[in-house]
Design an enzyme around this catalytic site. Structure first.
Site, mmCIF file in Angstrom:
data_model
loop_
_atom_site.group_PDB
_atom_site.id
_atom_site.type_symbol
_atom_site.label_atom_id
_atom_site.label_comp_id
_atom_site.label_asym_id
_atom_site.label_seq_id
_atom_site.Cartn_x
_atom_site.Cartn_y
_atom_site.Cartn_z
ATOM 1 C CG PHE A 183 -1.814 1.045 1.128
ATOM 2 C CD1 PHE A 183 -3.111 1.318 0.377
ATOM 3 C CD2 PHE A 183 -1.544 2.301 1.865
ATOM 4 C CE1 PHE A 183 -3.941 2.355 0.342
ATOM 5 C CE2 PHE A 183 -2.552 3.521 1.930
ATOM 6 C CZ PHE A 183 -3.588 3.352 1.038
ATOM 7 C CG ASP A 210 5.811 3.422 1.700
ATOM 8 O OD1 ASP A 210 5.644 3.964 2.837
ATOM 9 O OD2 ASP A 210 4.672 3.426 0.998
ATOM 10 C CE LYS A 222 0.286 5.392 7.741
ATOM 11 N NZ LYS A 222 -1.286 5.779 8.102
HETATM 12 N N1 PLP Z 1 2.402 4.129 2.326
HETATM 13 C C1 PLP Z 1 2.162 3.544 3.566
HETATM 14 C C2 PLP Z 1 3.211 2.373 3.842
HETATM 15 C C3 PLP Z 1 1.060 3.494 4.343
HETATM 16 O O1 PLP Z 1 0.657 2.735 5.258
HETATM 17 C C4 PLP Z 1 0.208 4.513 3.962
HETATM 18 C C5 PLP Z 1 -0.993 4.935 4.611
HETATM 19 O O2 PLP Z 1 -1.548 4.020 5.443
HETATM 20 C C6 PLP Z 1 0.649 5.598 2.910
HETATM 21 C C7 PLP Z 1 1.845 5.355 2.048
HETATM 22 C C8 PLP Z 1 -0.384 6.828 2.505
HETATM 23 O O3 PLP Z 1 -0.164 7.500 3.197
HETATM 24 P P1 PLP Z 1 -1.281 8.777 3.421
HETATM 25 O O4 PLP Z 1 -2.501 8.023 4.025
HETATM 26 O O5 PLP Z 1 -0.842 9.816 4.406
HETATM 27 O O6 PLP Z 1 -1.310 9.414 2.331
#
Ligand code: PLP
Length: 416
Positions: free
Chosen positions: A149, A234, A268
């Site tokens: 994700f 990520d 986050k």
């Molecule tokens: N990347 C990862 C690993 C995530 O867990 C999330 C959100 O849960 C995102 C990207 C996307 O982040 P945002 O909701 O701040 O756009």
């Protein structure tokens, strides 16, 4: 100067005592992107929240792994208040001290002098920037992982390996190839000399807290390097101390030749509740963006950056990396020691954990937990995610461990 409290602003009365009224107003004023809210919260302190009816909850989810210092942490309140009363926004034609200091601090934590930071406002934007950066290598093929994700904007969604959330929005930006997570041979077969980048989470959080097998990230580093492709990690969910180190890749990298990725994406926990994201690029990747290539109005806002500085300072000052390891271990041990037939295991690291269930009752369990005053997340039908604030105390962890058997009993009985 009189500062209006939130309650004094138009539309905010009555502030408490009427959850039902607030829920009705929510439904008739907000788009239905998240379903009906399960609670309306009015106040938080540390790892605790209170709803509009005055009920208290232990927050074991921290606003989806965000509130690293819990709620209303004095350092964040002070940093944000001081910054906002001094300078709240200037835009990116100009610079501010908090933005520069936070970038310097992040470079320090990554441990690479040649790293450079791009600030934005969320995880999806951090990955969007990484995606665009990869295009500037002159290559267009990307490799990502099944079940991964990376966010909801079209670029980040194109990298996201969850068919159900991708399909309604196709066609998405291409050429993305998905490989099974953790499978080094599949990665070896997918990455070639036309590959711009491989993007991967060190732990797949949204899939259900699935850690990469040991050695997978190191193999990914070697394979991408061999083909001149970027390795994008990520760390939006795993970064900023959540798993007990500043970044999740660091312990494995340190044991295997101290390798570094080309790009790290964060959000986050970085702002401790204020919206901020960051794309950190190292080495040649740090020079790919030039003026005009990418941008944002709010990214690097001094108030959000001041919050980021407060978060990093508190994590270091209060040994919260150690706390994440210690309290995470206590939760894991406590859950496994109860030897309950409804639990088949605990996955994850530090304070990013999933309770693995024998049956697909995670939603019911999370609802029962909420009614009992605990906020947890049914991340998939058979897994309940815990991502509490890094300040969680042993007594608070024990409070949840003590309550869990009774919650599990209900659902074991029901599912048999
Ligand atoms: N990347 C990862 C690993 C995530 O867990 C999330 C959100 O849960 C995102 C990207 C996307 O982040 P945002 O909701 O701040 O756009």
């Amino acid at each position: 100067m009189t500062i209006a409290t939130a309650e004094a602003l138009p539309g905010l009365q009555p502030h408490s005592g009427l959850s039902k009224a607030w829920t009705d107003r929510y439904t008739s004023s907000l788009m239905n992107t998240f379903g009906p809210p399960k609670r309306v919260f009015v106040r938080g302190e540390g790892a605790q929240l209170w709803d509009a009816d005055g009920n208290r909850y232990l927050d074991l989810f921290a606003g989806i792994a965000v509130n690293a210092l819990g709620h209303a942490h004095p350092l964040i309140v002070q940093a944000v208040t001081a910054q906002l009363t001094t300078l709240g926004h200037v835009g990116n034609f100009f610079a501010t001290a908090p933005q520069i200091a936070l970038a310097e601090r992040l470079i320090d934590l990554v441990g690479a002098d040649d790293a450079r930071v791009y600030f934005c406002n969320s995880g999806t934007e951090a990955n969007e920037a990484a995606f665009k950066l990869s295009r500037l290598t002159g290559r267009t093929k990307l490799v990502s992982t099944e079940g991964g994700f990376h966010g909801r904007t079209l670029g980040a969604l194109a990298l996201t390996g969850k068919r159900a959330i991708r399909e309604p929005f196709e066609p998405l930006p291409g050429e993305v190839v998905f490989v099974p997570y953790g499978d080094t041979a599949a990665l070896e077969a997918a990455i070639d000399d036309q590959t711009a980048a491989f993007i991967v989470e060190p732990i797949q959080g949204e899939r259900g807290v699935e850690p990469a097998p040991p050695g997978y990230l190191t193999a990914a580093r070697a394979i991408t390097e061999r083909h001149g492709a970027l390795l994008i990690l990520d760390e939006v969910q795993t970064g900023i101390g959540r798993t007990g180190t500043w970044f999740r890749y660091q312990p494995e990298a340190a044991q295997n030749g101290a390798w570094q990725p080309d790009v790290i994406t964060l959000a986050k926990g970085l702002g401790g509740g204020l919206p901020i994201g960051a794309t950190i690029a190292l080495g040649r990747a740090a020079a790919l963006f030039s003026p005009g290539a990418h941008g944002t109005t709010f990214g690097g806002n001094p108030v959000a950056c001041a919050a980021g500085l407060a978060v990093l300072y508190a994590i270091e000052r209060d040994n919260l990396l150690d706390n994440a390891v210690r309290i995470g271990g206590r939760l894991r041990g406590g859950i496994l020691d109860m030897d309950h037939s409804a639990v088949t295991g605990v996955r994850g690291a530090g304070l990013l954990l999933a309770i693995e269930l024998a049956d697909p009752v995670a939603s019911e369990l999370a609802d029962a937990a909420l009614n009992a005053g605990f906020i947890v997340n049914p991340v998939n039908p058979q897994s309940v995610r815990l991502a509490p604030p890094l300040i969680l105390t042993a007594a608070q962890a024990d409070e949840f461990i003590a309550a869990l058997p009774k919650l599990l009993d209900v659902h074991t009985t029901r599912s048999k």
